[in-house]
Design a protein around this motif. Structure first.
Motif, short mmCIF file in Angstrom:
data_model
loop_
_atom_site.label_atom_id
_atom_site.label_comp_id
_atom_site.label_asym_id
_atom_site.label_seq_id
_atom_site.Cartn_x
_atom_site.Cartn_y
_atom_site.Cartn_z
N ALA A 43 0.76 -1.23 0.17
CA ALA A 43 -0.11 -0.05 -0.01
C ALA A 43 0.82 1.25 0.08
CB ALA A 43 -0.82 -0.09 1.15
N ILE A 44 2.08 1.27 0.64
CA ILE A 44 3.08 2.46 0.81
C ILE A 44 3.31 2.70 -0.60
CG2 ILE A 44 5.25 3.00 1.62
CD1 ILE A 44 4.46 1.70 4.32
N LYS A 45 3.77 1.70 -1.28
CA LYS A 45 4.50 2.02 -2.63
C LYS A 45 3.53 2.51 -3.54
CE LYS A 45 7.79 -1.90 -2.63
NZ LYS A 45 8.16 -3.21 -3.38
N GLN A 46 2.11 2.27 -3.42
CA GLN A 46 1.11 2.78 -4.25
C GLN A 46 0.53 4.08 -3.81
OE1 GLN A 46 -1.77 -0.48 -4.41
NE2 GLN A 46 -0.70 -1.60 -6.02
N ALA A 47 0.32 4.25 -2.62
CA ALA A 47 -0.48 5.35 -1.94
C ALA A 47 0.56 6.52 -1.49
CB ALA A 47 -1.11 5.04 -0.48
N ILE A 48 1.94 6.29 -1.57
CA ILE A 48 3.01 7.43 -1.00
C ILE A 48 4.17 7.09 -1.98
CG2 ILE A 48 4.43 8.19 0.80
CD1 ILE A 48 2.79 6.59 2.62
N PRO A 49 3.96 7.77 -3.29
CA PRO A 49 4.76 7.54 -4.46
C PRO A 49 6.37 8.44 -4.25
CG PRO A 49 2.86 8.94 -5.23
CD PRO A 49 2.54 8.23 -3.90
N ASN A 50 6.16 9.50 -3.15
CA ASN A 50 7.38 9.98 -2.91
C ASN A 50 8.14 9.29 -2.14
OD1 ASN A 50 6.20 12.46 -4.19
ND2 ASN A 50 5.14 13.18 -2.33
N ALA A 51 7.86 8.26 -1.41
CA ALA A 51 8.76 7.36 -0.48
C ALA A 51 9.93 6.75 -1.43
CB ALA A 51 7.97 6.38 0.33
N GLN A 52 11.10 7.39 -1.64
CA GLN A 52 12.16 6.73 -2.42
C GLN A 52 12.75 5.51 -1.73
OE1 GLN A 52 14.59 10.09 -2.75
NE2 GLN A 52 13.68 10.84 -4.69
N HIS A 53 12.66 5.50 -0.23
CA HIS A 53 13.21 4.54 0.60
C HIS A 53 12.26 4.14 1.74
CE1 HIS A 53 16.53 7.17 -1.03
NE2 HIS A 53 16.76 5.92 -1.63
N GLY B 213 14.80 0.26 -2.01
CA GLY B 213 15.37 1.41 -2.23
C GLY B 213 16.96 1.62 -1.53
N TYR B 214 17.08 0.98 -0.63
CA TYR B 214 18.42 0.94 -0.10
C TYR B 214 19.23 -0.14 -0.43
CZ TYR B 214 16.70 4.59 3.50
OH TYR B 214 16.38 5.83 3.75
N ASN B 215 20.54 -0.18 -0.27
CA ASN B 215 21.53 -1.19 -0.58
C ASN B 215 21.35 -2.15 0.61
OD1 ASN B 215 23.71 -2.96 -0.15
ND2 ASN B 215 24.91 -1.56 -1.86
N ILE B 216 21.04 -3.35 0.34
CA ILE B 216 20.82 -4.32 1.55
C ILE B 216 21.88 -4.84 2.43
CG2 ILE B 216 21.46 -6.24 0.10
CD1 ILE B 216 18.34 -6.17 2.55
N ASP B 217 23.03 -4.66 1.71
CA ASP B 217 24.31 -5.01 2.74
C ASP B 217 24.52 -3.73 3.73
OD1 ASP B 217 24.84 -7.18 1.45
OD2 ASP B 217 25.98 -6.17 -0.25
N VAL B 218 24.01 -2.49 3.52
CA VAL B 218 24.05 -1.39 4.09
C VAL B 218 23.23 -1.42 5.44
CG1 VAL B 218 24.03 1.21 4.29
CG2 VAL B 218 25.08 0.28 2.51
N ILE B 219 22.03 -1.94 4.92
CA ILE B 219 21.02 -1.93 5.91
C ILE B 219 21.34 -3.09 6.90
CG2 ILE B 219 18.32 -2.70 6.35
CD1 ILE B 219 18.83 0.19 4.98
N LYS B 220 21.82 -4.33 6.52
CA LYS B 220 22.14 -5.42 7.41
C LYS B 220 23.43 -4.81 8.30
CE LYS B 220 20.67 -9.24 4.54
NZ LYS B 220 21.19 -10.49 3.62
N ALA B 221 24.00 -3.93 7.87
CA ALA B 221 25.30 -3.74 8.72
C ALA B 221 24.87 -2.53 9.90
CB ALA B 221 26.40 -3.20 7.91
N ILE B 222 23.93 -1.88 9.61
CA ILE B 222 23.41 -0.84 10.81
C ILE B 222 23.06 -1.63 12.08
CG2 ILE B 222 21.93 0.80 11.39
CD1 ILE B 222 21.95 1.51 8.23
N GLN B 223 23.38 -1.05 13.18
CA GLN B 223 23.07 -1.75 14.54
C GLN B 223 21.52 -1.36 15.07
OE1 GLN B 223 26.35 -1.34 17.25
NE2 GLN B 223 27.69 -1.29 15.87
N TRP B 224 20.60 -2.01 14.29
CA TRP B 224 19.20 -1.32 14.66
C TRP B 224 18.81 -1.58 16.18
CZ3 TRP B 224 17.68 2.20 11.26
CH2 TRP B 224 18.18 1.94 9.93
N SER B 225 19.23 -2.15 16.63
CA SER B 225 19.01 -2.60 18.21
C SER B 225 19.82 -1.91 19.20
CB SER B 225 19.03 -4.29 18.57
OG SER B 225 17.94 -4.94 18.09
N ALA B 226 20.83 -1.15 18.68
CA ALA B 226 21.67 -0.24 19.52
C ALA B 226 20.62 0.72 20.21
CB ALA B 226 22.65 0.39 18.92
#
Length: 492
Positions: free
Chosen positions: A365-375, A393-406
């Motif tokens: 729904a986001i992809k269709q309803a919010i076309p301004n969302a690049q990522h 929209g992002y590089n998958i390897d970059v996303i995996k490397a970020i410490q999201w639970s920090a």
């Protein structure tokens, strides 16, 4: 026409309040001639005044401005013309914009404008006939009140056609009218109309037809509609003093007829929403539902004869369709659901979706309803851990490397309760230090970021990260909040 539509009540007020009223060129030319000829009288001008609703509306407003009606009783435009006089009418000529309705190929905004006026005439005629049957002795007032309460809507179709076309499409796709108006216009049309009518010095009775002091609110409408299910017991409902006051106020006919005509015009006579308003009127009139419907249909045929201006096929013509009430045997034109309506339908069809399935549908729904969302990234938070489930929209390897639970004060707030925030510029720069460690590497100097969260199950929360290098607007923000709300735990 405009390239960029206003947004919000104040902007629409500024845009519309000084716009000229569109009037048929032939009516305007005839009026100018009648004013110049000394042998013409106001009585002789009545037919010309009545033939154009905005011409009549302007004269009525001018009369109310010059001599405010202390009794708040609306008078007919003919009485208003007598109050204003020839000289007063002449001063109004600069407030009108002539248009030619009989061109071989009418522009879309003119067709829509004429169609809306015809629907208003149909509503006014229905209200008048209901009022006659109730023996209110106010049928003429009710006719003009019902007609003129759509005045702001006429101007919106004439001067902001693309915006109104988008609004109409959303409603046809299943979105609630009030929500669609807020999403597209940034305000309710009824609210805008009240403010404009105050600016135009419109008689109070027209304004009162929008106020719940004089017409039922949603709860009271439900109560009145329910009473119609027991027609033999109707006299007993007078124990509720508030309902008694409402049913004895003829403005309820104006309100209900307006709803019926617009619903029938938009969704046809067999719309499932029409019986609700029929039941309200049945309670008011102490009559059976069939009598109310018969009167509405009869009034629409009268309107087709008296007020067919060529804007659209009259509502009465639908009644000649032999398949109108035969359900599946009649093929209705198919309209595709909006992305948000499609999400709502999918979630209703299966209430056992888990967090991953819900968020997968939300991402679509986001992809269709919010076309301004690049990522975009959707996280699942549970057991004090945050991890990405979906992204685009992002590089998958970059996303995996970020410490999201920090440790992150921002993500902690998002995981603790339903939240939403739209930030950019200096505010976003100040917030970067409070985001998960190293996540600032996917934020650009020009970024706009929308963060939102909601609980999707007893022990899980979904966190939404939408980012663009251009900008998000208010509609994007509202759409995301609506999507997030739909997948909330126990929302359905």
């Amino acid at each position: 026409m405009i390239d960029k539509s206003p947004s919000g009540l104040n902007e629409w007020l500024h845009f519309l309040k000084n716009k000229k009223f569109p009037v048929r060129a032939v009516n305007l030319a005839r009026l100018k001639t009648q004013i110049k000829r000394t042998e013409d009288t106001l009585d002789g001008m009545q037919a010309n005044i009545a033939s154009d609703p905005l011409l009549a509306f302007a004269i009525l407003n001018e009369a109310n401005r010059i001599i405010p009606n202390k009794n708040n009783e609306i008078k007919t435009p003919f009485h208003a013309a007598a109050m204003v006089g020839m000289n007063g009418i002449a001063k109004l000529l600069s407030h009108f914009a002539p248009y030619e309705p009989n061109t071989q190929k009418k522009p879309p905004h003119l067709v829509a404008f004429l169609s809306e006026i015809q629907t208003s005439y149909e509503a006014a005629t229905i209200a008048r006939h209901w009022s006659i049957e109730k023996l209110t002795s106010q049928e003429d007032d009710i006719f003009w009140i019902t007609l003129f309460r759509d005045s702001a809507r006429w101007l919106l179709w004439f001067y902001a056609y693309p915006t109104m076309a988008a609004l109409k499409q959303r409603i046809q796709q299943g979105e609630k009218a009030s929500q669609a108006e807020l999403n597209i216009l940034g305000c309710r049309i009824d609210e805008l109309t009240v403010h404009l009518c105050n600016h135009w010095h419109t008689p109070n009775k027209v304004i009162e037809s929008f106020l719940t002091k004089h017409i039922p609110n949603a709860k009271e409408l439900q109560a009145l509609a329910h009473l119609a299910n027991h027609p033999d017991e109707l006299p007993g409902f007078t124990e509720d003093k508030r309902l008694t006051i409402l049913v004895n106020n003829p403005l309820i006919f104006s309100y209900c007829a307006n709803k019926v005509a617009h619903e029938a015009s938009l969704m046809r006579w067999d719309s499932k929403n029409l019986p609700f308003f029929y039941r309200v009127v049945a309670t008011v009139m102490h009559k059976r539902l069939s009598d109310i419907i018969k009167t509405a249909h009869f009034a629409s045929t009268e309107a087709a004869t008296l007020f067919n201006n060529g804007g659209k096929i009259p509502l009465a013509q639908q009644l000649l369709d032999p398949d109108l009430y035969l359900g599946k045997t009649r093929s209705k034109p198919k309209t595709s659901l909006s992305p948000i309506a499609a999400l709502k339908k999918a979630l209703k069809q299966n209430k056992e979706y888990d967090t991953k399935q819900k968020t997968g549908l939300a991402l679509k729904a986001i992809k269709q309803a919010i076309p301004n969302a690049q990522h975009s990234i959707i996280f699942k938070h549970s057991n004090n851990k945050t991890a990405p489930m979906y992204q685009f929209g992002y590089n998958i390897d970059v996303i995996k490397a970020i410490q999201w639970s920090a440790p992150s004060s921002v993500f902690k707030k998002l995981s603790d309760k339903r939240s939403a925030i739209h930030i950019f510029g200096q505010k976003l720069d100040n917030l970067l230090k409070d985001l998960p460690h190293t996540s600032d590497q996917i934020i650009d100097a020009n970024s706009h970021l929308i963060l939102a969260s909601t609980q999707t199950s007893k022990d899980e929360t979904a966190i939404f990260w939408l980012e663009t290098r251009t900008e998000f607007n208010e509609i994007d923000y509202k759409n995301l909040k609506q999507i997030v709300s739909l997948i909330s735990h126990n929302i359905l």
